[in-house]
Each structure stands twice: as C-alpha cells, then as structure tokens.
Design an enzyme around this catalytic site. Structure first.
Site, PDB file in Angstrom:
ATOM      1  N   CYS A 110       0.830  -1.211   0.000  1.00 27.02           N
ATOM      2  CA  CYS A 110       0.000   0.000   0.000  1.00 27.02           C
ATOM      3  C   CYS A 110       0.868   1.265   0.000  1.00 27.02           C
ATOM      4  CB  CYS A 110      -0.993  -0.029   1.160  1.00 27.02           C
ATOM      5  SG  CYS A 110      -2.361   1.155   0.918  1.00 27.02           S
ATOM      6  N   HIS A 215      -3.799  -5.046   0.348  1.00 32.93           N
ATOM      7  CA  HIS A 215      -3.335  -5.443   1.681  1.00 32.93           C
ATOM      8  C   HIS A 215      -3.373  -6.967   1.833  1.00 32.93           C
ATOM      9  CE1 HIS A 215      -2.920  -1.566   3.816  1.00 32.93           C
ATOM     10  NE2 HIS A 215      -3.798  -1.152   2.917  1.00 32.93           N
ATOM     11  N   GLU A 217      -1.737  -8.704   3.855  1.00 33.86           N
ATOM     12  CA  GLU A 217      -1.584  -9.088   5.272  1.00 33.86           C
ATOM     13  C   GLU A 217      -2.928  -9.218   5.982  1.00 33.86           C
ATOM     14  OE1 GLU A 217      -2.534  -4.865   5.775  1.00 33.86           O
ATOM     15  OE2 GLU A 217      -1.399  -5.987   4.273  1.00 33.86           O
TER      16      GLU A 217
END
Length: 248
Positions: A110, A215, A217
């Site tokens: 990001c 994202h 994660e």
C-alpha cells in the site's frame, strides 16, 4: 537455520500529545505466521536507520493512513495536508534504496508501493478517485472487516502471476493514492480494471523486490494468494540470510 529477521519501518504519530512510533500489528503477524520471519520494528529516525539493514534479512514496508509528501516527487501542493508523516518519508525512502542495492528482499504494501515508486524516481496520483474513469479505491465506511473485504479483481502478469499461480485475483482496496508515472526500473505486474497499477517488480533486483497496492496481510491465513506471497518472501529472506552467512 534461525528464522530470518525482517524490518518494518514504523510511522510517527501524535497520541494524547505524545509522539509514538507504531504500525498495525497485522503486518508482524503475517510475517511471523505467513513468512516464518521474525518481525522487528524500525523507528522512523531518518537515514540513520539504514545501519539496521546490516542486521536484517528483509524489509517490509507497511501501509499507513499517511501519504508520501508530494514535494518528494514534484507533485505540487498537497491534496491531503493533514495526512503526512515526514519522519517516515525520511526513513523509508533511504531504506528502500539501500536494501535494493544490497539485494535484500523487499515487500512493499500500500503506502509501501508508493514509497518504492517515489524512492526510485516515479510520481503519484494524490487522489485517484478524482481522476476521470477511475473508481474510488478508498475503503469507505463500516467495520474493519467491511473496509478490507475484497472489492475488485486485478489482472496479474510476469513473475507475480507465476508466484501466486493465477492470472486474476480479487483484492481489497483501501487507498486514496496510487502510482502515476512509473519509476525507471520498475515493471508493472498487476493492474486493476480501471488502469490503476496494483503491483510492481524491481526489474534489476538481484532478489525478491515487489510492491503491491492491496493489503495481503489482512486475513492472510485464509487467503491462498496471500499465503503464497508471504511464503515466497520468507523463502527469499532465508536465502538472503544463508548467502550472507556463507559469505561471512
């Protein structure tokens, strides 16, 4: 062999009148659980933090509510004057250049992909949603789970497509800025339907050096593509660590 150690540059922010250095815990969780790496937070103390790379096996640049300041890429006046973090800018951009020069694995997420592009000489769109023909890539209202749910598909190519084993995946979308002019030496590896660049690779890097705009994660453990990405990053960090130890 010991687990590789990966640095995560933190953000600087004021909380109750006190300056804090932090970043969301989910990045460290994904490193530990998905990459098998030990996460270490790097305070945003400027170029001096590059000395920490001597002890690290990888660098993960996390997302943040803040934006890279446009003065760093000739972007004119800031469209988001209340959302900048000069301490992180002054730390992350030098870290990127030194890490890539060393051949250290880099995963930029990001804000991280935007930092990667700026560090290597590219520019950013300050407000993607204000551009004709572009969608609003911001997370929008709702709970964290609602904001980070999958929003749109992206078309993958090159090394990233091979790594993730897919030509198209669905990703979340929680960003207001994005790559405008691609930095020299970066190769586009994923694109959204509206043309927004979603992933890049450092073409001349001697090892793993990718940036992604989404994202991975977030809820990584239940997403097979995120697991592949973090597993590949972890493998690259272990290989880097092994190479350094053999050289020593």
């Amino acid at each position: 062999m010991p687990a590789p150690i990966v640095g995560i540059p933190a953000c600087a922010r004021m909380v109750d009148g006190m300056l804090r250095h932090d970043t969301p815990a989910r990045y460290a969780e994904a490193l530990l659980g998905g990459a098998g790496a030990i996460p270490v937070m790097l305070p945003p103390m400027g170029e001096a933090e590059c000395a920490a790379l001597e002890r690290l096996d990888g660098l993960l640049l996390p997302g943040s509510p803040s934006n890279v300041h446009p003065s760093l890429y000739g972007g004119g006046d800031s469209a988001t004057p209340d959302f900048h973090d000069p301490e992180r800018d002054a730390t992350a951009l030098p870290l990127i250049c030194v890490a890539i020069a060393r051949g250290m694995p880099v995963l930029a997420i990001c804000r991280g992909i935007q930092e990667l592009n700026v560090a290597l000489g590219g520019t950013l769109h300050q407000q993607v949603h204000a551009l004709a023909g572009r969608r609003d890539h911001r997370g929008g209202p709702g709970t964290q789970a609602e904001r980070y749910r999958a929003k749109h598909p992206i078309a993958l190519s090159g090394e990233l497509a091979r790594m993730l084993g897919a030509a198209e995946i669905d990703v979340n979308s929680v960003h207001g800025q994005a790559i405008d002019r691609l930095a020299p030496g970066l190769v586009v590896e994923a694109v959204a339907p509206d043309g927004t660049i979603e992933a890049v690779r450092v073409a001349a890097a001697s090892g793993f050096a990718f940036g992604v705009q989404w994202h991975p994660e977030w809820a990584y453990a239940s997403n097979p593509h995120s697991l592949r990405l973090f597993a590949a990053f972890g493998a690259a960090c272990r290989a880097f660590a092994a190479g350094l130890r053999r050289a020593a």
